[in-house]
Scaffold this active site. Structure first.
Site, mmCIF file in Angstrom:
data_model
loop_
_atom_site.group_PDB
_atom_site.id
_atom_site.type_symbol
_atom_site.label_atom_id
_atom_site.label_comp_id
_atom_site.label_asym_id
_atom_site.label_seq_id
_atom_site.Cartn_x
_atom_site.Cartn_y
_atom_site.Cartn_z
ATOM 1 N N SER A 20 9.859 1.363 -8.409
ATOM 2 C CA SER A 20 9.128 0.392 -8.858
ATOM 3 C C SER A 20 9.288 0.017 -10.455
ATOM 4 O O SER A 20 9.304 -1.163 -10.923
ATOM 5 C CB SER A 20 7.681 1.101 -8.766
ATOM 6 O OG SER A 20 7.258 1.226 -7.503
ATOM 7 N N ARG A 24 10.497 -3.335 -12.416
ATOM 8 C CA ARG A 24 9.599 -3.835 -13.595
ATOM 9 C C ARG A 24 10.434 -4.234 -14.719
ATOM 10 O O ARG A 24 10.349 -4.978 -15.642
ATOM 11 C CB ARG A 24 8.669 -3.012 -13.577
ATOM 12 C CG ARG A 24 7.420 -3.232 -12.626
ATOM 13 C CD ARG A 24 6.423 -2.046 -12.643
ATOM 14 N NE ARG A 24 5.441 -2.373 -11.896
ATOM 15 C CZ ARG A 24 5.417 -2.236 -10.187
ATOM 16 N NH1 ARG A 24 6.395 -2.073 -9.817
ATOM 17 N NH2 ARG A 24 4.337 -2.476 -9.456
ATOM 18 N N ARG A 119 6.005 -10.156 6.395
ATOM 19 C CA ARG A 119 4.818 -9.465 5.673
ATOM 20 C C ARG A 119 3.933 -10.386 5.194
ATOM 21 O O ARG A 119 4.081 -11.427 4.792
ATOM 22 C CB ARG A 119 5.588 -8.435 4.747
ATOM 23 C CG ARG A 119 6.585 -7.230 5.479
ATOM 24 C CD ARG A 119 7.022 -6.639 4.580
ATOM 25 N NE ARG A 119 6.520 -5.485 3.689
ATOM 26 C CZ ARG A 119 6.664 -4.873 2.578
ATOM 27 N NH1 ARG A 119 7.874 -4.691 2.275
ATOM 28 N NH2 ARG A 119 5.781 -4.113 1.995
ATOM 29 N N GLN A 166 1.448 -4.290 -6.101
ATOM 30 C CA GLN A 166 2.145 -5.381 -6.025
ATOM 31 C C GLN A 166 1.323 -6.698 -6.387
ATOM 32 O O GLN A 166 1.538 -7.734 -7.167
ATOM 33 C CB GLN A 166 3.029 -5.684 -4.720
ATOM 34 C CG GLN A 166 3.965 -4.520 -4.584
ATOM 35 C CD GLN A 166 4.555 -4.509 -3.220
ATOM 36 O OE1 GLN A 166 4.377 -5.480 -2.288
ATOM 37 N NE2 GLN A 166 5.749 -3.746 -3.134
ATOM 38 N N ASP A 312 4.035 5.493 -0.062
ATOM 39 C CA ASP A 312 5.442 5.584 0.722
ATOM 40 C C ASP A 312 5.737 6.814 1.057
ATOM 41 O O ASP A 312 6.821 6.828 2.047
ATOM 42 C CB ASP A 312 6.283 5.057 -0.368
ATOM 43 C CG ASP A 312 6.042 3.466 -0.839
ATOM 44 O OD1 ASP A 312 5.527 2.711 0.018
ATOM 45 O OD2 ASP A 312 6.369 3.193 -1.898
ATOM 46 N N LYS A 339 4.192 -2.495 5.954
ATOM 47 C CA LYS A 339 5.143 -1.956 5.128
ATOM 48 C C LYS A 339 6.684 -2.548 5.569
ATOM 49 O O LYS A 339 6.705 -3.512 6.620
ATOM 50 C CB LYS A 339 5.543 -0.405 5.142
ATOM 51 C CG LYS A 339 4.092 -0.105 4.217
ATOM 52 C CD LYS A 339 4.079 -0.501 2.794
ATOM 53 C CE LYS A 339 2.983 -0.062 1.856
ATOM 54 N NZ LYS A 339 2.978 -0.576 0.591
ATOM 55 N N ARG A 385 12.626 4.317 4.629
ATOM 56 C CA ARG A 385 11.757 5.582 4.671
ATOM 57 C C ARG A 385 11.861 6.266 5.839
ATOM 58 O O ARG A 385 11.510 7.384 6.222
ATOM 59 C CB ARG A 385 10.508 5.248 3.876
ATOM 60 C CG ARG A 385 10.426 4.538 2.378
ATOM 61 C CD ARG A 385 9.559 4.860 1.682
ATOM 62 N NE ARG A 385 9.770 3.943 0.354
ATOM 63 C CZ ARG A 385 10.517 4.584 -0.436
ATOM 64 N NH1 ARG A 385 11.227 5.794 -0.510
ATOM 65 N NH2 ARG A 385 10.680 3.590 -1.908
HETATM 66 C C1 S3P Z 1 5.020 -0.906 -5.109
HETATM 67 C C2 S3P Z 1 3.879 -0.922 -4.480
HETATM 68 C C3 S3P Z 1 3.616 -0.420 -3.167
HETATM 69 C C4 S3P Z 1 4.735 0.294 -2.586
HETATM 70 C C5 S3P Z 1 5.927 -0.377 -2.732
HETATM 71 C C6 S3P Z 1 6.138 -0.420 -4.429
HETATM 72 C C7 S3P Z 1 5.335 -1.306 -6.303
HETATM 73 O O1 S3P Z 1 3.239 -1.405 -2.373
HETATM 74 O O2 S3P Z 1 4.340 0.527 -1.125
HETATM 75 O O3 S3P Z 1 6.950 0.426 -2.114
HETATM 76 O O4 S3P Z 1 6.509 -1.363 -6.942
HETATM 77 O O5 S3P Z 1 4.346 -2.178 -6.906
HETATM 78 P P1 S3P Z 1 1.822 -2.117 -2.355
HETATM 79 O O6 S3P Z 1 1.342 -2.642 -3.609
HETATM 80 O O7 S3P Z 1 1.829 -3.064 -1.406
HETATM 81 O O8 S3P Z 1 0.743 -1.164 -2.006
#
Ligand code: S3P
Length: 425
Positions: A20, A24, A119, A166, A312, A339, A385
């Site tokens: 994550s 970013r 998705r 997200q 996750d 997911k 995963r």
């Molecule tokens: C993430 C947010 C999560 C997570 C994903 C990474 C992110 O998803 O499951 O692996 O980097 O913001 P969601 O925002 O859909 O919960």
């Protein structure tokens, strides 16, 4: 790839950088003025997709493996890509980039692999449309490919039905380009890496409970970013050490941001022996070495506001629950269905094939622990995963566990099998 029972896992491991935070760092670095140097960047396929998308929009990025340099051009420095932007398997790239593209005065198309095209994108299409972006699902089913015509955004206060970092991040990023402040309230607090990093680069972001707001048109300035190890990758070694007798591992420099550390809280609640050493803080992102020892575990209930802090990690926690005495209930986790695969279905099917007592529910799973597991053929459904969870399950099960499409771990942890193997020697 095949896995067999091992006697213990022992030693030290350093997991790759947080996925994550790595995404970013590239995205926000591209929107900042000047160079952002990222150390311990995750060289996984998802984050490489993010780099490639920004290179296609005119941002010079040097990837030297140990360091990634992003030569950002400021909030208004992106240019229209010549081709559709391909996010591969990465939901984070697709949704966060949608927020950024909503603010651009040019048209873009965002696409990705077969999994990403199934998705749900309605969760970003709805708020970004409310802000004034022209954003449509090209196949008309709420999924990618998306066509985005950005610009002319209005600040809104959005109340999201899902706790999703997200979605939250997409809205905050669009908010950088709005005509006034933008806010989002989510039902539970999701990971807050965007808030922390945007603030560090110069944005005005304020958080109160589950509401975050952002002011438009900040001057973002590039700077060094150190990425801590990914707790979602550490999760497989945590579980392996807890499950396999005589095990003890030290996992170095793992991010323990309180919006991500749910796995530590749940494992401790199940009776796990986990200690933290060398706790450090880099710009609000704490990290520590985790020392994990084999423990007798008991079942627990995992639900409510902790879910976004371990979403996750639920596949590997379901494996772990098979090795705990008594019942484990996972609930409020319907997000698992959307997911990289439907992780409720896939876990129930594969753990059942290994002899576990597990039942899927509308929003989670119920597992009766304590039955010995045996090997089976595991279809990873190309979900990184799932592959990593069953590699660990295979190390604690009789017979052979064969994982199909095992190389999908390259999405988040290209060296996973090598690191796991080292600990079994
Ligand atoms: C993430 C947010 C999560 C997570 C994903 C990474 C992110 O998803 O499951 O692996 O980097 O913001 P969601 O925002 O859909 O919960």
């Amino acid at each position: 790839m095949n896995f067999h029972k091992v006697h213990h896992i022992k030693g030290q491991v350093r997991v790759p950088g947080d996925k994550s935070i790595s995404h970013r760092a590239v995205m926000f670095g591209a929107l900042a003025k000047g160079t952002t140097t990222v150390t311990n960047f995750l060289q996984g396929a998802d984050c490489l997709s993010t780099i490639s998308c920004f290179q296609q929009m005119g941002i010079p990025i040097e990837n030297n493996e140990s360091e990634v340099l992003i030569h950002g051009k400021g909030l208004h420095g992106l240019t229209r890509a010549q081709q559709p932007l391909d996010v591969g398997n990465s939901g984070t790239t697709m949704r966060l980039l949608s927020g950024i593209l909503a603010g651009q005065e040019f048209e873009s198309v965002l696409t990705g692999d077969a999994s990403i095209q199934q998705r749900p994108m309605g969760r970003v299409i709805e708020p970004l449309s409310q802000m004034g972006a022209g954003i449509i699902s090209i196949p008309g089913n709420g999924c990618a490919p998306l066509q985005i015509t950005g610009g002319g955004l209005t600040g809104i206060h959005y109340h999201s039905k899902v706790a999703s970092a997200q979605v939250k991040s997409a809205i905050l990023l669009a908010g950088l380009y709005a005509n006034g402040p933008t806010a989002i309230t989510e039902p539970q607090l999701s990971r807050n890496h965007s808030e922390l990093m945007l603030r560090m680069l110069g944005a005005q972001v304020s958080s109160q409970g589950t509401t975050v707001s952002i002011q438009p048109e900040p001057v973002l300035t590039g700077r060094p970013i150190q990425v801590p190890g990914d707790i979602s990758s550490a999760a497989y070694f945590i579980a392996a050490a807890l499950m396999i007798p005589d095990s003890e591992v030290r996992i170095r420099n793992v991010g323990i941001n309180p919006t991500r550390d749910g796995i530590l809280r749940v494992c401790r609640d199940m009776g796990a022996d986990i200690t933290l050493e060398n706790v450090i803080d880099t710009d609000g992102e704490p990290a520590a070495d985790l020392i994990v020892r084999h423990s007798r575990l008991h079942g627990t209930v995992i639900g409510g506001s902790i879910i976004p802090a371990l979403i996750d990690e639920l596949p590997i926690l379901a494996v772990l629950a098979c090795f705990a005495e008594g019942t484990t209930v996972i609930r409020d986790a319907q997000e698992l269905k959307v997911k990289e695969s439907n992780r409720i279905d896939v876990m129930v099917k594969n753990l059942s094939a290994m002899g576990a007592s597990i039942r899927g529910t509308e929003d989670g799973m119920i597992i009766e622990g304590g039955l010995p597991l045996h090997g089976a053929v595991i279809d990873s459904r190309l979900d990184h995963r799932i592959a990593m969870s069953f590699a660990v399950a295979g190390l604690a099960s009789d017979g052979t566990t064969q994982i199909l499409d095992s190389d999908c771990v390259k999405i988040s942890y290209p060296g996973f099998y090598a690191d796991l193997r080292k600990l079994t020697l």
